[in-house]
Write an enzyme that holds these catalytic residues in place. Sequence first.
Site, PDB file in Angstrom:
ATOM      1  N   LYS B  52       0.813  -1.222   0.000  1.00 39.49           N
ATOM      2  CA  LYS B  52       0.000   0.000   0.000  1.00 39.49           C
ATOM      3  C   LYS B  52       0.843   1.266   0.000  1.00 39.49           C
ATOM      4  O   LYS B  52       0.304   2.350  -0.251  1.00 39.49           O
ATOM      5  CB  LYS B  52      -0.931   0.004   1.210  1.00 39.49           C
ATOM      6  CG  LYS B  52      -1.954  -1.109   1.191  1.00 39.49           C
ATOM      7  CD  LYS B  52      -2.952  -0.933   0.081  1.00 39.49           C
ATOM      8  CE  LYS B  52      -4.112  -1.888   0.271  1.00 39.49           C
ATOM      9  NZ  LYS B  52      -5.140  -1.703  -0.734  1.00 39.49           N
ATOM     10  N   SER B 273      -2.543 -12.863   3.549  1.00 41.19           N
ATOM     11  CA  SER B 273      -2.943 -12.678   2.148  1.00 41.19           C
ATOM     12  C   SER B 273      -1.902 -13.305   1.228  1.00 41.19           C
ATOM     13  O   SER B 273      -2.243 -13.910   0.206  1.00 41.19           O
ATOM     14  CB  SER B 273      -3.166 -11.196   1.820  1.00 41.19           C
ATOM     15  OG  SER B 273      -2.041 -10.424   2.173  1.00 41.19           O
TER      16      SER B 273
END
Lengths: 281, 317
Positions: B52, B273
């Site tokens: 991110k 993830s």
Amino acid sequence: MTEYAHPEVLVDTDWVKQNLGKPGIKLVEVDVDTKAYDAGHIAGSVGFNWQSQLQDQVRRDIISKQEFEKLLSAAGVSPSDTVILYGDNNNWFASYAFWLFKMYGHQDVRLMNGGRVKWLNESDKELTAEPTKITPTQYRASEPDLSLRTLLPEVLKVQTEKRHNLVDVRSPDEFTGKVIAPPGMTETAQRGGHIPGAKSIPWSTAANPDGTFKSADELRKIYLEEKGVDPQKDTIAYCRIGERSSHTWVVLKYLLGLPNVKNYDGSWTEYGSIVGAPIEK
Amino acid sequence: MEHQTRVYENVFEMMPSEENPTPLVRINRLNVHAEFPLYAKLEWMNPFGSVKDRAAWELLRDLEERGKLNNGRGLVEPTSGNTGISLAALARARGHRLLAIVPNKVPHEKKVLLKIAGADLEIVSDELCPAPGLGDGSINLAKTYAKAQSHKYVMPNQYENENNVEAHIKTTGPEIWKQTKGRITHLFTSLGTCGTVTGVGRFLRTKNPKIRIVAVQPTEGHDVPGLRNVSQLEVSKLFDPSLVDDILELDFNLAYTRALDLCQNEGLLAGPSSGLILEGALQIAARDQRGFGVMIFPDNIFKYTSNMIKHIPGLEP
């Protein structure tokens, strides 16, 4: 295309915009997320907190007539006002408040179709964080209209007689007892499952993706034809704590015009905790 | 700036680019498919610890360039953690503030980290019998702040802002193409805001239209932070289904067990993830037999100790 049985209980977001600030029109926001109103609301609206203002703070019950009068007086609402309710999550708690207003005899109460999310996502609609200036009133309510509410003794009786439509509006996993409550919810019950004979019609069945109610034709098809709600019978809607069922109660009573529809606000958190009450899974 | 010696005048110079890519590391013990090497792109090597960083940096610079952060106006953003950590740290280092709207289910560690990184927090309950199309409570609350208090807040909106995609077209995509010398045949990624899959996918397709883009998603009812099931994807306006060849729906418990496999067999301390992405890549390697796969590993395991204990009880000391 047929109309709703009582189209006057709904206004759309454009109507609200056009009527902002007009005398005799009062906006009330009621959200699941009690922080949302302070972050931003429609100009001139007041915010009700469902946890602290719409429930009795000692015993489990709706607020009393006196408390309702106090709340509406402080909110500057008069009995002759047109009250427009709106809120988050497709008007769940706005619908609960709508039911409460009807219970205490307010003549002209309506829901803003689509609720706060629809307003929020329309570029021509504004929000403000400015506090609303209120001139208090001396609101007088009627005695509660008990034909709109059912309590446990009636639910237990109805359950044995099998002459009513029982509509369970919770999620399929709550209906089957896979979960007792949605994850993270503090209000729960001792057992999972549903009231024997209830039909599973999740509340969201009645909603469009933009948060508005489906058309009268669509609702009739879903509730009466596909799910088999019998319009000749009396109907009781329930969920977990009575707010999602208020949404369906509005659909059945005002949009489809069924003759006798009651909200069971005790709902599963009460029924699913009663010793000996019959349960289906 | 000098990437060779890694001496920088400020943290912004460390942001990733073709000249300063995050590492690609080959999976050795867990991948038995000799004709299908799998490389993990270790996004936790970014300055603020996740993929991110890329979107946050692009979103922030765009707002600065357009003058949206003048006069003390701060940012408001719905975030499941990583975007918030990157955005908060970057914003504070540039002299701005961030109000992060955080879903309640986000792990405690991440909430604390957000505060440490300098974010103000508002926590909302999102998982209350959600209806399709309704949108997230956290997204709607952030939008409310930006609309009602626009003098105080601007919302980058990672779910709808094309700069999220642009970040990956500018950096992640070219890095992968250069690092693999154009050999990549399969890209493996997860779905969240979809900025990564759409940006990297678009870039790679311009280089080689035959590259397969594979996205993994956890089964419904999952609790894998940052990921979305396709049923939850309507909130992301950046999802471009035409780019994705395969969407694999995988048991969300595998996110945790595969993450542990990576930690204990590859020396890669990858988060849940990444674990789910590895599982998807191994399934496709078994199916397609030949290829050259790159997996985007979004972040490492350190923020997820409580989630790991929940899913793998044997980890409780």
